[in-house]
Design a protein around this motif. Structure first.
Motif, PDB file in Angstrom:
ATOM      1  N   VAL A  91       0.807  -1.221   0.000  1.00 40.49           N
ATOM      2  CA  VAL A  91       0.000   0.000   0.000  1.00 40.49           C
ATOM      3  C   VAL A  91       0.843   1.275   0.000  1.00 40.49           C
ATOM      4  CG1 VAL A  91      -2.058  -1.062   1.012  1.00 40.49           C
ATOM      5  CG2 VAL A  91      -0.307  -0.095   2.523  1.00 40.49           C
ATOM      6  N   ALA A  92       2.127   1.152   0.295  1.00 41.81           N
ATOM      7  CA  ALA A  92       2.957   2.358   0.264  1.00 41.81           C
ATOM      8  C   ALA A  92       4.424   1.987   0.081  1.00 41.81           C
ATOM      9  CB  ALA A  92       2.780   3.167   1.550  1.00 41.81           C
ATOM     10  N   LEU A  93       5.149   2.914  -0.534  1.00 40.56           N
ATOM     11  CA  LEU A  93       6.588   2.753  -0.725  1.00 40.56           C
ATOM     12  C   LEU A  93       7.291   3.977  -0.146  1.00 40.56           C
ATOM     13  CD1 LEU A  93       9.297   1.846  -2.034  1.00 40.56           C
ATOM     14  CD2 LEU A  93       8.498   2.915  -4.155  1.00 40.56           C
ATOM     15  N   ASP A  94       8.244   3.721   0.747  1.00 42.59           N
ATOM     16  CA  ASP A  94       9.091   4.804   1.254  1.00 42.59           C
ATOM     17  C   ASP A  94      10.493   4.573   0.695  1.00 42.59           C
ATOM     18  OD1 ASP A  94      10.817   6.453   2.674  1.00 42.59           O
ATOM     19  OD2 ASP A  94       9.630   6.333   4.524  1.00 42.59           O
ATOM     20  N   GLY A 262       2.906   9.427  -3.892  1.00 48.72           N
ATOM     21  CA  GLY A 262       3.786  10.036  -2.897  1.00 48.72           C
ATOM     22  C   GLY A 262       5.181   9.429  -2.861  1.00 48.72           C
ATOM     23  N   SER A 263       5.456   8.468  -3.732  1.00 46.80           N
ATOM     24  CA  SER A 263       6.776   7.824  -3.704  1.00 46.80           C
ATOM     25  C   SER A 263       7.826   8.656  -4.441  1.00 46.80           C
ATOM     26  CB  SER A 263       6.691   6.447  -4.354  1.00 46.80           C
ATOM     27  OG  SER A 263       6.366   6.578  -5.732  1.00 46.80           O
ATOM     28  N   GLY A 264       7.377   9.657  -5.206  1.00 43.69           N
ATOM     29  CA  GLY A 264       8.335  10.475  -5.945  1.00 43.69           C
ATOM     30  C   GLY A 264       8.776   9.844  -7.259  1.00 43.69           C
ATOM     31  N   LEU A 265       8.118   8.767  -7.665  1.00 44.49           N
ATOM     32  CA  LEU A 265       8.442   8.162  -8.957  1.00 44.49           C
ATOM     33  C   LEU A 265       7.592   8.810 -10.044  1.00 44.49           C
ATOM     34  CD1 LEU A 265       8.614   4.379  -7.928  1.00 44.49           C
ATOM     35  CD2 LEU A 265      10.523   5.987  -8.277  1.00 44.49           C
ATOM     36  N   GLY A 271       1.613   4.321 -16.887  1.00 43.20           N
ATOM     37  CA  GLY A 271       2.259   3.434 -15.929  1.00 43.20           C
ATOM     38  C   GLY A 271       3.428   4.089 -15.233  1.00 43.20           C
ATOM     39  N   VAL A 272       4.309   3.242 -14.685  1.00 37.25           N
ATOM     40  CA  VAL A 272       5.490   3.717 -13.984  1.00 37.25           C
ATOM     41  C   VAL A 272       6.609   3.813 -15.010  1.00 37.25           C
ATOM     42  CG1 VAL A 272       7.105   3.310 -12.086  1.00 37.25           C
ATOM     43  CG2 VAL A 272       4.742   2.456 -11.926  1.00 37.25           C
ATOM     44  N   GLN A 273       7.185   5.005 -15.109  1.00 34.44           N
ATOM     45  CA  GLN A 273       8.202   5.217 -16.133  1.00 34.44           C
ATOM     46  C   GLN A 273       9.525   4.587 -15.714  1.00 34.44           C
ATOM     47  OE1 GLN A 273       8.353   9.330 -17.417  1.00 34.44           O
ATOM     48  NE2 GLN A 273      10.438   8.988 -18.179  1.00 34.44           N
ATOM     49  N   ALA A 280      13.327   2.409 -12.393  1.00 29.58           N
ATOM     50  CA  ALA A 280      12.276   3.413 -12.262  1.00 29.58           C
ATOM     51  C   ALA A 280      12.900   4.799 -12.312  1.00 29.58           C
ATOM     52  CB  ALA A 280      11.533   3.222 -10.941  1.00 29.58           C
ATOM     53  N   VAL A 281      12.176   5.723 -12.942  1.00 33.42           N
ATOM     54  CA  VAL A 281      12.664   7.090 -13.066  1.00 33.42           C
ATOM     55  C   VAL A 281      11.895   7.943 -12.064  1.00 33.42           C
ATOM     56  CG1 VAL A 281      12.692   9.059 -14.650  1.00 33.42           C
ATOM     57  CG2 VAL A 281      13.303   6.775 -15.480  1.00 33.42           C
TER      58      VAL A 281
END
Ligand SMILES: Cc1cc2nc3c(=O)[nH]c(=O)nc-3n(C[C@H](O)[C@H](O)[C@H](O)COP(=O)(O)OP(=O)(O)OC[C@H]3O[C@@H](n4cnc5c(N)ncnc54)[C@H](O)[C@@H]3O)c2cc1C
Ligand code: SF4
Lengths: 434, 87
Positions: A91-94, A262-265, A271-273, A280-281
């Protein structure tokens, strides 16, 4: 802050790779890590309770009742010695502390993280209508089981909303089961988004030839239920009202990226670049060495295509997973440059696609004949070949992949023995680059 | 035992069908279909099919997923650090 586990006591042996998403991409990444000699710990976190299974068969054999959902479980090539957390969503990535939070509150630390959370089915936008019994989509094993049971109960008519690949495959299964099926598509032809107008028109003839009530340039105005909340009718923009018991919402997929808020990605609807090495960028455009992305959830730059590519292809999931594993093991040494490749089986026809036909401005049949349902069409953009479609001619496609990779001009001069005479080049509406 | 065919790579040559007709078939003109969870008695035929495939599209193995002993402490199970984070 030191997130490295190297000196944290006896439990810790080597690095800890956490893979979020325990499906095709996650499995192949874990296999490639072990196959590459990775001796650290591997944890697979998967929101679904099931171990990795084969999604493509869901809308084909499973739906037709010719394959059990249990048999969709994927084989593993070698012992993964992995820790599986199935039924657990992240549910979250720090990124600063290199810690994930899972939905049961667990904090899970990692040295390397692979994001492989794929996509989910886009829901019918009206929530009350979407909640009617009989309104379904098909992305998971559980979806397929429910839909299969409903089809086996022989509904009066099945409505398929959206004529992309999944919708068209569902319609094919309905006809195989001799069920009445209406397919409603807002654009002018089925599969047109991926294959363009011209091939879409051919797909439309194929569907109608198999008894599908295909309604293009039509939309669903309302799904109507009875007092018990069961789907009964559909109201269409062409004025018709049809009695239906089952509606399959096949409006494409949405990337599972919300948990990364909120992970800054760098994340958007594609999608996720990531970079060509699956790193990941972040929102400043910098690749992160410790966070990798692969499969349906990823978008990345490809040397042959403008902008970023985002595909929902089995082949890409497998290949990109292997590149991500290589980056984890050896750093940025092997770029993901494979050509997009896709297949579909519907109405007894084998469809294979290479490259990105959806971005083409021209198309030409170079081999075989559309009437005999065995042909290869090449797609061009700006005067070079960028994609090819092979219908019932799977062995022809490798040669086209070569032409695409070597940026051959379009239409390529093949002199194929089975070429139509003359070769006609058709213009397509130019789609925007992704 | 599970079988998976890489259908992006498969060229519908049908060599697998000759080697293991119990498991593989070509339906329609060019559509390969297969039993993805065949019984172990066909193991030999399957191995033959895998070896015969000209594009190495066939994978055979046990079903992926947690083994019987998962949930037991093992070398691969993360352990909590002083902050309660599983590492
Ligand atoms: C019905 C259907 C038919 C298809 N047919 C074809 C075909 O004919 N040819 C072809 O090339 N491709 C086909 N595909 C596409 C192919 O299945 C996908 O490309 C492939 O599944 C992508 O794998 P993935 O592991 O990247 O993502 P997915 O398979 O989507 O797996 C992602 C996993 O991550 C889990 N997850 C999501 N969020 C979280 C979270 N926060 N925490 C933990 N876990 C999470 C999900 O539950 C899911 O299990 C089809 C897909 C579908 C649905
Ligand atoms: S032998 Fe290989 S390429 Fe041929 S049909 Fe079987 S799996 Fe496909």
């Amino acid at each position: 802050m030191s997130g490295h586990p190297g000196n944290r006591g006896e439990h810790v042996v080597g690095e800890h790779v956490v893979i979020v998403g325990a499906s095709l991409t996650g499995l192949h990444a874990a296999e490639a890590l072990r196959g590459g000699g990775f001796a650290g710990r591997v944890t697979l976190v998967g929101a679904e309770p099931h171990p990795p299974y084969d999604r493509p068969s869901l809308s084909k054999r499973v739906l037709a009742g010719r394959m059990s959902a249990d048999s969709t479980g994927l084989p593993q090539r070698q012992d993964l010695d992995a820790h599986w957390r199935l039924g657990n969503a992240a549910v979250a990535l720090d990124r600063d502390t290199k810690t994930l939070t899972l939905d049961d509150g667990t904090a899970l630390g990692f040295d390397k993280l692979l994001i492989a959370t794929g996509t989910r089915a886009r829901r019918w936008p009206d929530t009350a209508e979407a909640a009617l019994t009989g309104v379904l989509s098909i992305r998971t094993r559980d979806d397929a089981l429910e839909l299969q049971a409903r089809l086996a109960a022989r509904p009066r008519r099945v409505l398929v909303i959206g004529a992309g690949f999944v919708g068209s495959e569902v319609a094919s299964v309905c006809r195989e089961l001799d069920l009445d099926v209406t397919v409603v598509e807002r654009s002018a032809a089925p599969l047109a988004g991926a294959l363009g107008q011209w091939a879409g028109a051919a797909a439309g003839r194929l569907q109608r030839g198999h008894g599908v009530d295909l309604r293009t340039e039509t939309s669903v105005l309302a799904l109507e239920g009875d007092a018990d909340g069961r789907l009964r009718r559909v109201r269409l923009s062409d004025g018709d009202v049809l009695d239906v018991d089952v509606a399959v919402v096949a409006l494409g997929a949405v990337r599972n990226v919300e948990w990364l808020a909120g992970s800054g990605l760098a994340i958007d609807a594609r999608g996720v670049q990531c970079d060509p090495f699956c790193r990941a960028v972040d929102t400043d455009g910098r690749p992160c060495d410790d966070i990798l992305v692969a499969g349906d959830v990823a978008c990345w730059p490809h040397p042959l295509y403008e902008g970023l590519l985002a595909v929902e292809h089995w082949d890409n999931a497998v290949r990109q997973a292997r590149v991500a594993a290589t980056t984890i093991l050896h750093g940025a040494v092997r770029a993901h440059t494979a050509l997009p490749t896709f297949w579909s089986n519907q109405f007894g026809v084998n469809i294979k696609v290479v490259g990105v036909p959806g971005r083409a401005d021209q198309v030409a049949v170079l081999q075989g004949s559309v009437e005999r349902a065995a042909f290869v069409a090449a797609y061009g953009r700006g005067g070079r070949i960028i994609g090819a479609l092979a219908v019932n001619t799977p062995r022809a496609l490798d040669a086209y992949a070569e032409m695409i990779s070597s940026r051959m001009s379009f239409p390529p001069d093949l002199n194929a023995a089975d070429a139509p005479d003359p070769i006609r080049v058709l213009d397509l509406a130019v789609p925007a680059a992704g | 035992m599970r079988v998976m065919v890489d259908l992006a790579r498969c060229q519908s040559y049908g060599q697998c069908v000759f080697a293991a007709p119990e498991i593989f078939e070509i339906s329609g003109r060019e559509v390969l279909e297969y039993d993805s969870a065949p019984s172990d008695e066909w193991r030999l035929h399957l191995e033959r099919a895998r070896a015969a495939c000209p594009v190495q599209a066939i994978t055979i193995g046990p079903a992926a997923g947690p083994g019987k002993d998962d949930g037991q402490p093992s070398t691969v199970r993360p352990a909590a650090d002083s902050m309660g984070v599983l590492r």
